[in-house]
Enzyme design. Structure first.
Site, PDB file in Angstrom:
ATOM      1  CB  SER A   1      -8.318   0.313   5.695  1.00 12.20           C
ATOM      2  OG  SER A   1      -9.071   1.492   5.630  1.00 12.20           O
TER       3      SER A   1
ATOM      4  CE  LYS B   1      -3.963   1.764   2.667  1.00  5.40           C
ATOM      5  NZ  LYS B   1      -4.836   1.481   3.825  1.00  5.40           N
TER       6      LYS B   1
ATOM      7  CB  SER C   1      -8.145   3.162   2.720  1.00  6.52           C
ATOM      8  OG  SER C   1      -7.282   2.596   3.690  1.00  6.52           O
TER       9      SER C   1
END
Lengths: 97, 478
Positions: free
Chosen positions: B174, B75, B150
């Site tokens: 997330s 990420k 996310s």
């Protein structure tokens, strides 16, 4: 509690500037969110025991205060938007009256 | 057959016995990215040349780590030395990290190959990747839908075979929510199990890094590698890290499971609800003792989260001022003007909304009414969990109230916030929770099941998840 959100005041605290259009959009959204979180008032929080601010379930260990190598000066400065010699350059800090 | 269809564990053993070369693996993955990422948009940065170069070095190496030659995605809020780390924000668009996050160091020590940095909601604030300043990632199962967020890019990359596995971060769901929406296994570890050093902070008392993988075994392997004490994170735990992979294979002993009372499932998607009950039945057949439970304070968990997380964010994001790194607005006459203009131009709407909300909650006159009340509510939620764990070993919930939703379907911020209805409580309490795929909706969208355990009970989570995975055969049905 019926909170009054002074959007200009909160923006100033957060160092953000919103256009009038953004304000008219974000202010009601904030109001709605705050009204929504107000439901916490229904809860009997006196039933809550123990440390309020502790976030860890274990005791965080102490360590010796040994000096460790840190980032090199050039590494620290690589991302600086503006620099002069070994310094980061910024606009004038002291404002003229 | 492309090497990209192997799981991480399969790849590890093929590479370990030198049946295949790291270079071949990376080449296949880059080909996959080249073909698919135009449509899916999972990656912000693809590290093609770096990855190939590293693969060649690894192929020559005699002594190699466990992950030698395995391509992983990260990420884009995990710092990678010498590589752009953007947080999907304009304010960090050109930020080159000067050091590695601890998890990156640990992966590299095991000779993993970082193949790219994945898209996310800006500063991890969102549940769909629609808040990315750059583009929206598409769900590989249906390109009209969101991958969740996310960590949506990390999920989409693994689900579409563009990475063997990935790391994400989980502040309110997330990792687990995108894992559920993309048909993957995702773990939010116990707070303190994985070092947060080098993870760009959103809400420090809630953030945890964890893996997104195709199987439970892959998740166990990665968690063991990234977990453990780190002196650079003051909230890091000294708890020893067991061999999760080995533990997971052991026989299930106690199997006392709490499931949610029906009123807690009100308003959720029918398909999701059906699959939840179906899985519970399956567990009963496996010998589980089921206990229906009510968690009244969960009703307040989201409200509590939306005070605590924005409050911490408003403080954490104060560092983006255009002085030391990141974007700077250069047409300012004074320091203060630069500060305000930089932040105003650098942050997107959702980030601004949360900074303002947090600033308000912490402001004079409102602090006790909001922040302190939320902190106490958080305590209540934790207490409720601890009482439940006196009776049961696990709490099972659907991971999300609905499967992957359409891009653009949730314009109202609160509607989007409700995506984390079942996941936030574990962050507030700091306990571990894992999502695994258990089936599909009628339209062919994956459905996730969440298993919540007590502090540092990751081994148990893996054990139960592994047992369910064997029964459900999600990957075989595919």
């Amino acid at each position: 509690m019926k909170p009054k959100i002074d959007i200009d005041y909160v923006c100033a605290l957060a160092h953000l500037q919103l256009t009038e259009e953004e304000k008219s959009q974000i202010a009601p959204q904030l109001k709605k969110i705050v009204e929504w979180v107000n439901r916490l008032e229904e809860l009997d929080i006196n039933a809550s025991k123990g440390e309020v601010y502790s976030t860890v379930s274990f005791s965080a260990p102490f360590r010796k205060d040994d000096v460790q190598p840190s980032l090199l000066e050039e590494d620290v400065l690589t991302n600086a938007p503006e620099k002069a010699h070994e310094f980061i350059k910024v606009p004038k800090v002291i404002e003229e009256k | 057959m492309s090497l990209t269809s192997f799981t991480l564990s399969e790849l590890c053993s093929l590479l370990e016995t030198r049946k295949i070369k790291a270079e071949e693996v990376v080449t296949d993955y880059l080909k996959e990215i080249e073909e698919k990422d135009k449509k899916i948009s999972a990656y912000i940065t693809v590290l093609g040349d770096l990855a190939l170069e590293k693969a060649k070095i690894i192929d020559q190496k005699k002594e190699r780590g466990i992950l030698a030659g395995v391509p992983l995605a990260l990420k884009d809020n995990l710092l990678t030395k010498g590589v752009r780390t953007t947080c999907a924000s304009r304010i960090l668009q050109n930020f080159i990290a000067p050091y590695n996050a601890t998890v990156v160091e640990k992966l590299e020590k095991e000779d993993a190959i970082i193949i790219g940095k994945t898209n996310m909601d800006e500063f991890a604030m969102g549940s769909s990747t629609e808040n990315s300043a750059f583009f929206t990632t598409k769900n590989p199962w249906d390109l009209k839908r969101v991958p969740g967020g996310s960590s949506g890019g990390s999920a989409a990359a693994v689900a579409s075979n563009m990475a063997a596995a990935s790391l994400g971060s989980d502040t309110g769901g997330s990792i687990r929510q995108p894992a559920a929406l993309c048909g993957l296994v995702g773990l939010k570890p116990t707070y303190g199990l994985v070092s947060r050093y080098g993870l760009v902070a959103f809400a420090s008392s809630l953030d945890q890094i964890g893996p997104l993988t195709r199987t439970v075994e892959d998740c166990a392997v990665l968690t063991k590698i990234i977990g453990g004490f780190d002196a650079k994170d003051s909230t890091s735990s000294c708890e020893p890290i067991p061999d999760y992979q080995k533990e997971m294979m052991k026989k299930l002993q106690s199997l006392k499971i709490a499931f949610l009372q029906e009123n807690m499932l009100e308003g959720i998607d029918e398909g999701v609800k059906e699959m939840y009950y179906h899985t519970l039945k399956l567990l009963e057949q496996m010998g589980a003792e089921l206990y229906e439970m009510d968690f009244p304070s969960w009703d307040y968990a989201l409200a509590c989260y939306y005070i605590i997380a924005p409050s911490e964010a408003s403080s954490n994001l104060a560092r983006y001022d255009g002085v030391r790194y990141g974007y700077r607005q250069t047409n300012s006459q004074t320091f203060k003007e630069m500060y305000v203009k930089t932040r105003t131009e650098g942050f997107g709407p959702e980030v601004k909304r949360r900074i303002l909300l947090g600033t308000f909650a912490l402001s004079s006159g409102y602090y006790d009414a909001y922040y302190v009340k939320a902190a106490k509510t958080r305590r209540l939620i934790t207490q409720e969990f601890m009482e439940a764990f006196n009776k049961v070993d696990y709490i099972l919930t659907p991971t999300t109230p609905e499967p992957a939703f359409l891009i653009g379907a949730k314009e109202d911020p609160i509607a989007m916030y409700l995506s984390d209805k079942f996941t936030v409580s574990a962050n507030l309490a700091g306990i571990p929770a894992l999502s695994l795929p258990v089936g599909w909706t009628e339209e062919g969208l994956p459905i996730g099941l969440q298993i919540i355990g007590n502090f540092f009970q990751e081994s148990r989570l893996f054990k139960l998840a592994f047992a369910i995975e064997k029964k459900v055969k999600f990957r075989k049905q595919n």
